[in-house]
Design a protein around this motif. Structure first.
Motif, mmCIF file in Angstrom:
data_model
loop_
_atom_site.group_PDB
_atom_site.id
_atom_site.type_symbol
_atom_site.label_atom_id
_atom_site.label_comp_id
_atom_site.label_asym_id
_atom_site.label_seq_id
_atom_site.Cartn_x
_atom_site.Cartn_y
_atom_site.Cartn_z
ATOM 1 N N LEU A 47 -2.287 5.561 3.720
ATOM 2 C CA LEU A 47 -2.659 5.120 5.067
ATOM 3 C C LEU A 47 -4.039 4.468 5.108
ATOM 4 O O LEU A 47 -4.205 3.388 5.677
ATOM 5 N N VAL A 62 1.907 1.357 10.495
ATOM 6 C CA VAL A 62 1.657 1.965 9.179
ATOM 7 C C VAL A 62 1.507 3.479 9.307
ATOM 8 O O VAL A 62 2.004 4.234 8.471
ATOM 9 N N LEU A 89 2.657 -5.184 3.827
ATOM 10 C CA LEU A 89 1.970 -5.787 4.981
ATOM 11 C C LEU A 89 2.074 -7.293 4.769
ATOM 12 O O LEU A 89 1.726 -7.794 3.680
ATOM 13 N N ILE A 116 4.614 -5.225 9.429
ATOM 14 C CA ILE A 116 4.654 -4.019 8.591
ATOM 15 C C ILE A 116 6.109 -3.707 8.229
ATOM 16 O O ILE A 116 6.981 -3.652 9.100
ATOM 17 N N SER A 169 0.098 -3.078 14.501
ATOM 18 C CA SER A 169 0.223 -3.021 13.020
ATOM 19 C C SER A 169 -0.248 -1.652 12.525
ATOM 20 O O SER A 169 0.392 -1.024 11.671
ATOM 21 N N LYS A 170 -1.366 -1.190 13.102
ATOM 22 C CA LYS A 170 -1.929 0.097 12.649
ATOM 23 C C LYS A 170 -0.986 1.247 12.983
ATOM 24 O O LYS A 170 -0.768 2.157 12.182
ATOM 25 N N SER A 191 0.823 -1.195 0.000
ATOM 26 C CA SER A 191 0.000 0.000 0.000
ATOM 27 C C SER A 191 0.864 1.255 0.000
ATOM 28 O O SER A 191 1.945 1.267 0.587
ATOM 29 N N ALA A 247 -4.003 1.059 3.676
ATOM 30 C CA ALA A 247 -3.249 0.109 4.520
ATOM 31 C C ALA A 247 -4.075 -0.291 5.746
ATOM 32 O O ALA A 247 -4.136 -1.479 6.110
ATOM 33 N N VAL A 276 4.384 0.730 1.908
ATOM 34 C CA VAL A 276 4.596 -0.293 2.945
ATOM 35 C C VAL A 276 4.145 -1.663 2.433
ATOM 36 O O VAL A 276 3.264 -1.773 1.582
#
Ligand code: AMP
Ligand code: GLY
Length: 317
Positions: free
Chosen positions: A143, A183, A200, A159, A179-180, A140, A146, A198
């Motif tokens: 944001l 990103v 994932l 990530i 994870s959030k 991605s 992702a 990025v």
């Protein structure tokens, strides 16, 4: 290492003067090993580090690894027979191509081949094309998208910044929120332009092993497996680093498994590089995770591991 290359090509001329580019323990280990090789008279390391000149037969040159013109000039003036590029940044910047263009003999892939390491996105599509086992992934460059991927998979995803980040661009999260956060940080510029895209990745589990093969563009010589300690703190705690220490040979895989890894991972890598017209001369470093469904490639690098190289070179004789 020179002897290993002679195994690939018996007509290879003897290198009397060697220049190693870099400033790590890896470059010192290479200097230490090569100084013992038949015919080698002198090793130069640019820029080297505080310990370099303690290695017999070894001299530091005060030249930055980014100073291409100065490197070419010194190679021609002191008649360097072989340049070995130790670290990823100059390889990714195309130093090997520029030196070869100037007529020098170089160990290290050109910029195109170095994408195995310098772009995780490139490496992933390469692995998929070559049928190399690796974690499932998504990519991605914004944001919202992702975060949407994380929500739809609904599991913590690893990530990774797409570009080079000195071993610090990867977050292995404990939960979805981590994870959030990772990103968000990448898109806020934590890794500069390396984090503009990025990757994932599905989370894999298992012990990790570093596999190194030397390539002359046509054949491979596979070295003993090594393992490094990634986490910053004792007891495998703390954030991932470029590697806090290493040992080799790592008993995680035996010689039959190493042959299998050559067949399923290293040979297809070289074949796919060749199919893409890439004359890859240097190290193919496959960072593997030994999962319950077999070895999978976590990452490729285009150079020796540091610190793994420090444990490997004394084994090579
Ligand atoms: P990389 O820079 O891609 O090698 O990642 C650095 C480290 O992060 C690896 O050595 C692993 O310890 C960890 N890692 C990377 N990808 C994964 C994954 N898909 N699953 C679990 N751990 C991973
Ligand atoms: N020790 C891991 C690396 O060199 O990337």
């Amino acid at each position: 290492m020179l002897c290993l290359f002679k195994t690939l090509d018996p007509d290879l001329p003897l290198a009397k003067k060697i220049l190693i580019i870099g400033s790590g323990g890896r470059e010192n280990a290479l200097a230490w090993g090569l100084e013992k090789a038949n015919g080698v008279e002198k090793i130069f390391v640019a820029p080297g580090n505080g310990g370099t000149e303690e290695i017999p037969g070894c001299e530091c040159l005060d030249i930055k690894e980014t100073n291409v013109n100065a490197i070419i000039e010194i190679c021609l003036s002191i008649q360097i027979d072989l340049v070995i590029i130790g670290a990823e940044a100059p390889l990714a910047a195309g130093l090997a191509d520029k030196l070869r263009k100037a007529g020098l003999i170089v160990f290290g892939p050109g910029q195109e081949g170095a994408q195995l390491e310098s772009s995780k996105s490139w490496a992933k599509s390469f692995m998929n094309e070559a049928g190399i086992p690796t974690a499932k992934h998504w990519e991605s460059n914004n944001l919202e998208n992702a975060l949407g991927i994380i929500d739809s998979i609904n599991k913590p995803l690893v990530i990774k910044a797409d570009g080079l980040a000195s071993g610090k661009g990867v977050t292995v999260p404990k939960n979805i929120n981590e994870s959030k956060t990772a990103v968000k940080e990448a898109f806020q510029g934590k890794f500069g332009s390396s984090g503009e895209k990025v990757i994932l990745e599905e989370m894999l589990n298992g012990p990790e092993v570093s596999i190194f093969a030397l390539s002359d563009g046509k054949q491979l010589v596979v070295l003993p497996p090594a393992q490094d300690h990634k986490r910053l703190n004792d007891g495998d705690q703390g954030p991932n680093t470029g590697g806090m220490g290493a040992y080799a040979p790592a008993p995680l895989i035996d010689s039959a498994q190493l042959k299998e890894i050559q067949k399923s991972i290293l040979d297809p890598t070289l074949e796919t590089l060749r199919n893409r017209g890439i004359d890859y001369r240097g190290v193919i470093y496959a960072g593997l995770m030994l999962t319950s469904s077999g070895p999978k490639v976590i990452e490729f690098n285009c150079r020796f591991g540091d610190p793994e190289c420090q444990a490997l070179i004394p084994l090579l004789g």
